[in-house]
Design a protein around this motif. Structure first.
Motif, PDB file in Angstrom:
ATOM      1  N   UNK A   1       0.824  -1.198   0.000  1.00 49.05           N
ATOM      2  CA  UNK A   1       0.000   0.000   0.000  1.00 49.05           C
ATOM      3  C   UNK A   1       0.863   1.256   0.000  1.00 49.05           C
ATOM      4  N   UNK A   2       0.401   2.289  -0.715  1.00 50.33           N
ATOM      5  CA  UNK A   2       1.147   3.544  -0.789  1.00 50.33           C
ATOM      6  C   UNK A   2       1.316   4.154   0.595  1.00 50.33           C
ATOM      7  N   UNK A   3       0.310   4.005   1.465  1.00 47.03           N
ATOM      8  CA  UNK A   3       0.383   4.561   2.814  1.00 47.03           C
ATOM      9  C   UNK A   3       1.549   3.949   3.588  1.00 47.03           C
ATOM     10  N   UNK A   4       1.749   2.640   3.433  1.00 45.81           N
ATOM     11  CA  UNK A   4       2.849   1.969   4.123  1.00 45.81           C
ATOM     12  C   UNK A   4       4.198   2.486   3.636  1.00 45.81           C
ATOM     13  N   UNK A   5       4.306   2.750   2.344  1.00 48.40           N
ATOM     14  CA  UNK A   5       5.552   3.264   1.771  1.00 48.40           C
ATOM     15  C   UNK A   5       5.855   4.656   2.325  1.00 48.40           C
ATOM     16  N   UNK A   6       4.857   5.526   2.374  1.00 54.64           N
ATOM     17  CA  UNK A   6       5.037   6.893   2.886  1.00 54.64           C
ATOM     18  C   UNK A   6       5.419   6.866   4.364  1.00 54.64           C
ATOM     19  N   UNK A   7       4.717   6.045   5.139  1.00 57.03           N
ATOM     20  CA  UNK A   7       5.034   5.928   6.563  1.00 57.03           C
ATOM     21  C   UNK A   7       6.463   5.433   6.771  1.00 57.03           C
ATOM     22  N   UNK A   8       6.877   4.458   5.960  1.00 57.06           N
ATOM     23  CA  UNK A   8       8.231   3.915   6.071  1.00 57.06           C
ATOM     24  C   UNK A   8       9.279   4.978   5.747  1.00 57.06           C
TER      25      UNK A   8
END
Length: 276
Positions: A140-147
């Protein structure tokens, strides 16, 4: 010796991240960070008492505060990303935070050799390489941004630990944990919650915290033995290699050929740093 200590710290950090990511799948990330940091405070506090480190000059204090704010924030973001994304993808993205102490070291006057520059670039590239072909897949894009934001916080935290270690590595870690636990207590009181943590969860949370604290201690010792903060920091941020391997062999996550190559590339970077 500094390089060995930094590599051992990355191994423990990767193990702590793996464990924290698993626990966060059933508990809120904030609760995992708060309780594991409390366990870490017990360990580093005991080390400080036994070693007499409390008599050290107070130059570590501002760096401990910086690390104490950035570290827990990074962990909350990171564990949240791990709970929603693929562990073998999220962890290498967070490794990009290793760029932060490199830039900070250069701004403070460090001048690595050409071979050391090459080693840092290869090591970081290897740690991130594992995520390449999967970013366009199911993560998910959200997981990438959070990482990515977690990595930034980790970079600031690592630099704070390294600079504080110039005065006292142990007291830097004590101060860092006092700040992080204090913030967690304030949030817990404000939200009137302990995060739903039960007695059965405490052993796993303690294990995560102790592994994280052990990594911090080893990294602080490495930083106090080496003048090049940038190099030690890169070695310390190779933790995704351990996380990816654990995810592969414990959880059975898919590990593509390029991911396996990434592990080898990271190790090649370590060799270049060692001989540079």
């Amino acid at each position: 010796m500094a390089a060995v200590l930094a590599l051992l710290s990355s191994l423990l950090w990767g193990t702590a991240d793996f464990g924290g990511g698993l626990v966060t799948r059933r508990l809120p990330a904030l609760a995992v960070v708060a309780w594991s940091q409390a366990a870490a405070l017990v360990l580093v506090g005991a080390v400080a008492l036994l070693s007499g480190a409390s008599d050290a000059p107070s130059g570590w204090l501002p760096w401990a505060v910086m690390a104490g704010v950035a570290g827990p924030l990074g962990l909350v973001l990171f564990y949240t990303a791990l709970s929603t994304g693929t562990m073998g993808v999220v962890s290498p993205i967070a490794a990009l935070g290793g760029v932060v102490p490199v830039v900070a070291g250069l701004l403070s006057g460090e001048r690595p050799s050409v071979l050391q520059w090459l080693g840092m670039a290869v090591a970081l590239g290897g740690a991130v390489l594992a995520s390449g072909p999967e970013l366009s897949g199911g993560t998910k894009a959200r997981a990438v941004v959070l990482a990515a934001f977690a990595g930034l916080c980790f970079g600031v935290c690592v630099y704070g630990i390294a600079r504080g270690a110039e005065s006292s590595s142990v007291m830097t870690l004590v101060g860092m944990r006092v700040v992080s636990v204090g913030l967690a207590v304030v949030l817990g009181l404000a939200l009137r919650t302990t995060g739903g943590v039960s007695r059965a969860d405490l052993p796993a949370l303690a294990a995560v915290g102790l592994a994280d604290a052990g990594a911090n201690i080893l990294f602080g010792l490495a930083a106090s033995r080496d003048e090049m903060v940038s190099i030690v920091s890169v070695l310390g941020t190779l933790y995704p290699v351990a996380t990816v391997l654990l995810a592969r062999y414990v959880l059975g996550e898919r590990m593509l050929a390029v991911q396996r190559a990434g592990v080898g590339v990271a190790m090649a970077g370590v060799v270049l740093l060692a001989v540079g």
